[in-house]
Design a protein around this motif. Structure first.
Motif, PDB file in Angstrom:
ATOM      1  N   SER A  12       0.839  -1.192   0.000  1.00 53.14           N
ATOM      2  CA  SER A  12       0.000   0.000   0.000  1.00 53.14           C
ATOM      3  C   SER A  12       0.875   1.244   0.000  1.00 53.14           C
ATOM      4  O   SER A  12       1.698   1.434   0.898  1.00 53.14           O
ATOM      5  CB  SER A  12      -0.903   0.008   1.237  1.00 53.14           C
ATOM      6  N   LYS A  17       2.097  -0.515   4.172  1.00 47.25           N
ATOM      7  CA  LYS A  17       1.960  -1.844   4.743  1.00 47.25           C
ATOM      8  C   LYS A  17       1.654  -2.842   3.637  1.00 47.25           C
ATOM      9  O   LYS A  17       1.255  -2.469   2.539  1.00 47.25           O
ATOM     10  CB  LYS A  17       0.862  -1.872   5.802  1.00 47.25           C
ATOM     11  N   TYR A  19      -0.296  -6.364   2.132  1.00 44.71           N
ATOM     12  CA  TYR A  19      -1.527  -7.144   2.163  1.00 44.71           C
ATOM     13  C   TYR A  19      -1.225  -8.454   1.444  1.00 44.71           C
ATOM     14  O   TYR A  19      -0.692  -8.446   0.339  1.00 44.71           O
ATOM     15  CB  TYR A  19      -2.677  -6.413   1.451  1.00 44.71           C
ATOM     16  N   THR A  20      -1.566  -9.567   2.076  1.00 42.85           N
ATOM     17  CA  THR A  20      -1.321 -10.880   1.487  1.00 42.85           C
ATOM     18  C   THR A  20      -2.646 -11.587   1.245  1.00 42.85           C
ATOM     19  O   THR A  20      -3.525 -11.569   2.113  1.00 42.85           O
ATOM     20  CB  THR A  20      -0.444 -11.736   2.427  1.00 42.85           C
ATOM     21  N   HIS A  33      -8.826  -5.039  -6.359  1.00 40.11           N
ATOM     22  CA  HIS A  33      -8.147  -4.269  -5.306  1.00 40.11           C
ATOM     23  C   HIS A  33      -7.958  -2.824  -5.752  1.00 40.11           C
ATOM     24  O   HIS A  33      -8.270  -1.887  -5.011  1.00 40.11           O
ATOM     25  CB  HIS A  33      -6.775  -4.874  -4.984  1.00 40.11           C
ATOM     26  N   SER A  40     -11.095  -5.011   2.410  1.00 34.38           N
ATOM     27  CA  SER A  40      -9.896  -4.903   3.243  1.00 34.38           C
ATOM     28  C   SER A  40      -8.819  -3.973   2.695  1.00 34.38           C
ATOM     29  O   SER A  40      -7.933  -3.540   3.439  1.00 34.38           O
ATOM     30  CB  SER A  40      -9.301  -6.284   3.499  1.00 34.38           C
ATOM     31  N   THR A  41      -8.876  -3.635   1.416  1.00 33.07           N
ATOM     32  CA  THR A  41      -7.867  -2.738   0.844  1.00 33.07           C
ATOM     33  C   THR A  41      -8.470  -1.467   0.247  1.00 33.07           C
ATOM     34  O   THR A  41      -7.739  -0.636  -0.293  1.00 33.07           O
ATOM     35  CB  THR A  41      -7.042  -3.456  -0.246  1.00 33.07           C
ATOM     36  N   ARG A  44      -6.814   1.632   1.337  1.00 32.51           N
ATOM     37  CA  ARG A  44      -5.358   1.526   1.380  1.00 32.51           C
ATOM     38  C   ARG A  44      -4.727   1.745   0.006  1.00 32.51           C
ATOM     39  O   ARG A  44      -3.545   1.535  -0.186  1.00 32.51           O
ATOM     40  CB  ARG A  44      -4.964   0.148   1.928  1.00 32.51           C
ATOM     41  N   LEU A  47      -2.259   0.582  -4.631  1.00 32.52           N
ATOM     42  CA  LEU A  47      -1.553  -0.642  -4.269  1.00 32.52           C
ATOM     43  C   LEU A  47      -0.631  -1.071  -5.400  1.00 32.52           C
ATOM     44  O   LEU A  47      -0.910  -0.816  -6.570  1.00 32.52           O
ATOM     45  CB  LEU A  47      -2.561  -1.759  -4.003  1.00 32.52           C
ATOM     46  N   LYS A  69       1.770 -14.627   6.301  1.00 35.83           N
ATOM     47  CA  LYS A  69       1.213 -13.680   7.274  1.00 35.83           C
ATOM     48  C   LYS A  69       1.825 -13.847   8.664  1.00 35.83           C
ATOM     49  O   LYS A  69       1.607 -13.012   9.530  1.00 35.83           O
ATOM     50  CB  LYS A  69      -0.304 -13.848   7.351  1.00 35.83           C
TER      51      LYS A  69
END
Length: 93
Positions: A12, A17, A19-20, A33, A40-41, A44, A47, A69
């Motif tokens: 991000s 951070k 994201y997996t 995304h 969840s993204t 953010r 990406l 993770k």
């Protein structure tokens, strides 16, 4: 040819951070995304896809996602992406 399942890591640019996740269609999932359609993204973005692995079945892909993770998985990624991290992280901000 058999279809692959992909484990992937996004970076991000807004919160710096990772994201997996995993998917059967990497391009379509990345597009979701990027367009904000993944809860969840969504906040953010933008990406960057920085890493992916292909697996022959879903179980291996989800197992790998869970591993990446963990603390040791994150250490693996930092070591695996050392050159990217050193050269590109500052350039992406």
């Amino acid at each position: 040819m058999k279809a692959f399942f992909y484990t992937y890591v996004l970076y991000s640019l807004s919160d710096q951070k990772f994201y997996t996740g995993y998917t059967k269609d990497l391009k379509s999932r990345f597009d979701l995304h990027q367009s904000g359609k993944v809860k969840s993204t969504k906040y953010r973005r933008p990406l960057v896809l920085i890493y992916f692995e292909a697996c022959l079945n879903q179980q291996d892909a989800t197992h790998r996602e869970k591993y990446l993770k963990t603390f040791h998985g994150k250490m693996f990624l930092r070591n695996r992406l050392k050159k990217w991290h050193d050269h590109n992280k500052s350039n992406l901000n």
